[in-house]
Scaffold this active site. Structure first.
Site, PDB file in Angstrom:
ATOM      1  N   CYS A 135       0.824  -1.212   0.000  1.00  0.00           N
ATOM      2  CA  CYS A 135       0.000   0.000   0.000  1.00  0.00           C
ATOM      3  C   CYS A 135       0.856   1.260   0.000  1.00  0.00           C
ATOM      4  O   CYS A 135       1.363   1.672   1.057  1.00  0.00           O
ATOM      5  CB  CYS A 135      -0.920  -0.010   1.226  1.00  0.00           C
ATOM      6  SG  CYS A 135      -1.976   1.450   1.287  1.00  0.00           S
ATOM      7  N   CYS A 138      -0.683   4.188   1.985  1.00  0.00           N
ATOM      8  CA  CYS A 138      -0.557   4.055   3.453  1.00  0.00           C
ATOM      9  C   CYS A 138       0.883   4.284   3.891  1.00  0.00           C
ATOM     10  O   CYS A 138       1.123   4.906   4.919  1.00  0.00           O
ATOM     11  CB  CYS A 138      -0.956   2.661   3.942  1.00  0.00           C
ATOM     12  SG  CYS A 138      -2.300   1.885   3.095  1.00  0.00           S
ATOM     13  N   ASP A 139       1.840   3.725   3.151  1.00  0.00           N
ATOM     14  CA  ASP A 139       3.193   3.595   3.702  1.00  0.00           C
ATOM     15  C   ASP A 139       4.260   4.490   3.080  1.00  0.00           C
ATOM     16  O   ASP A 139       5.362   4.607   3.633  1.00  0.00           O
ATOM     17  CB  ASP A 139       3.645   2.122   3.577  1.00  0.00           C
ATOM     18  CG  ASP A 139       2.788   1.208   4.445  1.00  0.00           C
ATOM     19  OD1 ASP A 139       2.229   1.702   5.445  1.00  0.00           O
ATOM     20  OD2 ASP A 139       2.655   0.024   4.115  1.00  0.00           O
TER      21      ASP A 139
END
Ligand code: NAP
Length: 308
Positions: A135, A138-139
C-alpha cells in the site's frame, strides 16, 4: 420480508457492492451490506482515479468512496461490519454465518473484491509491515528519501510506483519480462520519471534485513541468471491479485484461481446468488466495470425475487 431477515444481502462494500446497494435500495428491497473492514475496498488505498467517467480531473479513491457511500445511505440501505465465514445457500433461504450471528436473505450478491497476491519469497512475511508493503498511499511517507524496490509490471505496480516517487529518492521497479502489462499512459509516465528505474527481465528472490526492517532486496536476472542485492529500505509487492472468495469455495462454480464464475447477468450457478466486481472471472477489473456489475446484479435480483 417473507421469513428472511433481508431481501438481499450484499457481501462487500467496494464499488460493486455500493452500486448494487444503490440499485436495490432504489427498488425498495430490504438490503444489508456487510463489510469486513471499512467500506471502500481497494479504492480506499488508491491515491487518484482518472479513468472513472464524470470526473474530468480525476478523483481520489477515498473521495469517490465517500460519495458512493453518501449516495447509498439516501436509500435506506443498512451497512454493517461483519465477516461471512460460511454459508448455506443451496435453498431459497440463504443463510450467511458471520463470526457472531447468522443472517438470512432471499438473495445474495458477493462483491468481496480481491487481495494482493504474495511473491512467496524468503523475507516477505517476516518483514511485512517492517519494510514490505502493498500500500503506497498508506506507507510511502515512511520511506521519505529512501531507496525502495517495487515488483510487478501491471497497472497497480506502475501507478503505485509513480506515486511512491513523490516521497522516495528512488524506486527500482523489478519486472519479470521486457514488456510491461500496464496501460500505455502509465508506461509513458514511468519512462519520464527520473526517480523510477525499471529492472527488466528480473525477479525478486529474497528480501533481506535486520531487526529494524528491510535492508536489501535480492534481484535475479532471468536471462543471465545473475543475482545482486539492491540496498533498499522497502519492498512493495504488486504482482496481481487473488479473489476474496474462500468462504464461498465449494458452494459455487469458480475458475482455477478461485474467481467466481457468472453469466452476463452476474448469476452464479446457484439460483439467487450473484457475484459482481473483481471477485468474479471478469476480463477487466476497474471501478467502472465493478459498478456496472453491481447494477446488473441488483437488477437481476429484482427479477429473481419477483419470480420466486
Ligand atoms: P495484473 O494486471 O495481474 O499484473 C500483475 C503483474 O505482476 C504482471 O505484470 C505480472 O507479470 C506480474 N507478476 C505476476 N506474478 C508474478 C511473480 N510471481 N513474480 C513477478 N511478477 C509477477 O495485476 P494488477 O496490476 O494488480 O492489476 C489488477 C487489475 O486491476 C487489472 O485488471 C488492472 O487493470 C486493474 N487496475 C487498474 C488500475 C487503473 O485503471 N488505473 C489501477 C490498478 C489496477 P506479467 O506481466 O509477466 O504477467
Amino acid at each position: 420480508m417473507n421469513g428472511t431477515d433481508y431481501d438481499l444481502v450484499i457481501i462487500g462494500a467496494g464499488p460493486a457492492g455500493m452500486a448494487a446497494a444503490l440499485y436495490a435500495g432504489r427498488a425498495r428491497l430490504s438490503v444489508l451490506v456487510l463489510e469486513k473492514a471499512a467500506p471502500g475496498g481497494q479504492i480506499l488505498v488508491t491515491d487518484w482515479i482518472e479513468n472513472y467517467p464524470g470526473f474530468s480531473e480525476g478523483i481520489s479513491g477515498p473521495d469517490l468512496m465517500e460519495q458512493m457511500l453518501a449516495q447509498v445511505k439516501r436509500f435506506d440501505v443498512e451497512i454493517k461490519s461483519g465477516e461471512v465465514v460460511s454459508m448455506d445457500i443451496s435453498g431459497p433461504v440463504k443463510q450467511l454465518v458471520l463470526l457472531d450471528a447468522t443472517i438470512t436473505a432471499r438473495a445474495v450478491i458477493i462483491a468481496t473484491g480481491t487481495s494482493f497476491r504474495k511473491l512467496g519469497v524468503p523475507g516477505e512475511n517476516r518483514y511485512l509491515g517492517r519494510g514490505v508493503s502493498t500500500c503506497a498511499t498508506c506507507d510511502a511517507p515512511f520511506f521519505k528519501d529512501s531507496i525502495v524496490v517495487a515488483v510487478g509490471g501491471g497497472d497497480t505496480a506502475l501507478q503505485e510506483s509513480i506515486y511512491l516517487t513523490r516521497f522516495v529518492k528512488k524506486v527500482y521497479l523489478v519486472h519479470r519480462r521486457d514488456q510491461l502489462r500496464a496501460v500505455k499512459i502509465l508506461q509513458e509516465r514511468a519512462a519520464l520519471n527520473d526517480k523510477l528505474e525499471i529492472v527488466w527481465d528480473s525477479t525478486v528472490t529474497e528480501i533481506k534485513g535486520g531487526s529494524e526492517g528491510v535492508e536489501a532486496v535480492t534481484v535475479k536476472n532471468l536471462k543471465t541468471g545473475e543475482a545482486a542485492d539492491i540496498p533498499a529500505e522497502g519492498c512493495f509487492v504488486w504482482v496481481g491479485s487473488l479473489p476474496n472468495a474462500g468462504f464461498a469455495a465449494g458452494h459455487m462454480e469458480m475458475d482455477g484461481q478461485g474467481f467466481i464464475i457468472t453469466d452476463d447477468r452476474m448469476r452464479t450457478n446457484i439460483p439467487g446468488v450473484y457475484a459482481a466486481g473483481d471477485v468474479r472471472n471478469t476480463p477487466l477489473r476497474q471501478v467502472v466495470t465493478a459498478v456496472a456489475d453491481g447494477a446488473v446484479a441488483a437488477s437481476d435480483v429484482m427479477h429473481y425475487l419477483d419470480n420466486m
